[in-house]
Enzyme design. Structure first.
Site, PDB file in Angstrom:
ATOM      1  N   HIS A 138       0.586   4.174   7.472  1.00 39.80           N
ATOM      2  CA  HIS A 138      -0.204   3.068   8.056  1.00 39.80           C
ATOM      3  C   HIS A 138       0.119   2.800   9.521  1.00 39.80           C
ATOM      4  CE1 HIS A 138      -1.845   2.110   4.179  1.00 39.80           C
ATOM      5  NE2 HIS A 138      -0.672   1.777   3.656  1.00 39.80           N
ATOM      6  N   ASP A 166      -1.766   8.635  -1.843  1.00 38.10           N
ATOM      7  CA  ASP A 166      -1.260   7.266  -2.013  1.00 38.10           C
ATOM      8  C   ASP A 166      -2.416   6.361  -2.463  1.00 38.10           C
ATOM      9  OD1 ASP A 166       1.339   5.647  -0.681  1.00 38.10           O
ATOM     10  OD2 ASP A 166      -0.481   4.434  -0.759  1.00 38.10           O
TER      11      ASP A 166
HETATM   12 ZN   LIG Z   1       0.520   2.834  -0.785  1.00 41.04          ZN
END
Ligand SMILES: [Zn+2]
Length: 396
Positions: free
Chosen positions: A140, A177
């Site tokens: 991220h 993910d």
């Molecule tokens: Zn995650």
């Protein structure tokens, strides 16, 4: 037979946002211990390497200097963030990304480990085809922003680092993910040489709220960002059917020289932060397919990072299964007593797992019993399959 690299240091545990944060470093310790208890770390094909810490020049491959400086400033003196305007702290100091002493060095170590993993696979004299950094996958982090527990984007930096040395390299990044791999997508959004494919829970229902099918890349990179947003509750067989039918065709068309994967296991059905429905048995199947695809479509090069996963009893099992796949060593299902004792000594507020591959029938049955839910899951999968045929493949 080729060797497998495993990048590890106890310094990983210093990446620690505090005891009330979901990202607990003990998950890495539990993973290492489970691998050790099964004897996997003694496999003659395994090479355990200590990472070297990333340099500032390496961080600048993806991050701006002013951001790197700010991370260093708060790392050396976390108190400095008190009283600063929230929009001047580059995402640090929030609930998700609190500052802590030594965060600069701890984050640089995770980056260095991913660079080490990438380099040992790329240097042919090593005869290492696969490398795994369980502390990586901080997908991220943005150029100028700490985001979603991620400070530096180790994956993007490792990709850039090897592209400096091998400029014509075509890289495939596959992110399984539960959360969209937004930072890696953003880093290569204009770039046709790095294809990003993220398979995750729909952004309408989960952080970071992106990763829709319409996000296709920009300028020369148009067509090279691909997203499969899944409906909450998507379970093993539905996920794996989609994976098996769609991922090979994309890889065949793109013809990468190397496969990077982010192996977040927060897709687990009981993960406290997400709502997908996979089991460790499902993860095991995915890892087997990734190995096969890296061999068939990515010149046998597989660089794997960890990622999310917030159930302490699930993460170690799934990543131990991942390493067993890389080493082609089949493990008995009964978890060694030594590890069970270790788990219990850590006073983890969760049931202790006793088996490596769990049976997910209970969850699948629950979902299948609710026709509205299962229809939505299947409709979304059909829509993704149509999107691959109509939009993705013709533009690769
Ligand atoms: Zn995650």
């Amino acid at each position: 037979m080729d060797k497998v690299g495993f990048i590890y240091t106890e310094d990983y545990y210093k990446y620690n946002f505090g005891k009330h944060h979901p990202l607990q470093p003990v998950r890495l310790e539990l993973t290492y211990k489970l691998m050790e208890s099964y004897g996997l770390l003694n496999n003659s094909r395994l090479e355990i390497r200590k990472p070297k810490i990333a340099t500032r020049e390496e961080l600048y491959l993806i991050h701006d200097k002013e951001y790197v400086d700010a991370v260093k400033k708060y790392s050396d003196n976390p108190q400095q963030i008190v009283g600063e305007r929230p929009n001047s702290t580059f995402g640090m100091g929030s609930m998700d990304n609190p500052v802590f002493p030594g965060m600069f060095e701890a984050s640089s170590m995770a980056v260095g480990a991913s660079i080490t993993a990438a380099e040992i696979v790329m240097e042919e004299e090593n005869e290492i085809s696969t490398a795994f950094n369980i502390a990586g996958g901080l997908h991220h982090a943005m150029r100028n922003l700490a985001h979603g527990f991620c400070i530096f984007n180790d994956v993007s930096i490792a990709i850039q680092k090897i592209r400096v040395k091998y400029p014509d390299l075509k890289v495939m990044y596959l992110d399984v993910d539960a959360h969209h791999g937004d930072g890696v997508q953003a880093a290569f959004y204009d770039d046709p040489e790095v294809l990003t494919l993220s398979i995750h829970q729909d952004g309408h229902t989960l952080f970071p709220g992106t990763g829709f099918m319409e996000e296709r890349g920009r300028n020369r990179g148009k067509g090279y960002s691909i997203n499969f947003p899944l409906y909450p509750g998507t379970y093993d067989s539905a996920y794996i059917d989609l994976f098996r039918t769609q991922v090979p065709s994309i890889m065949k068309r793109f013809q990468p020289d190397v496969l990077f994967t982010q192996l977040g296991v927060d897709t687990y059905f009981a993960d406290p932060l997400t709502q997908l429905g996979l089991s460790t048995s499902g993860h095991y199947k995915i890892f087997n397919l990734l190995k096969e695809y890296s061999q068939n479509y990515a010149k046998g090069r597989w660089i794997a990072m960890g990622g999310g996963g917030y159930l302490m009893g699930a993460v170690p099992r799934s990543w131990t299964l991942a390493l067993s796949v890389m080493l082609e060593e089949e493990l008995p299902n009964a978890i060694p007593l030594e590890w069970i004792t270790f788990f219990e000594q850590k006073h983890i507020d969760e049931p202790t797992p006793y088996e490596l591959r769990d049976m997910n029938y209970r969850v699948e049955e629950q979902i299948l019993k609710n026709p509205m839910f299962s229809v939505r899951i299947e409709e979304r999968i059909d829509a993704i399959e149509k999107y691959v045929v109509d939009e993705v493949l013709p533009n690769l």
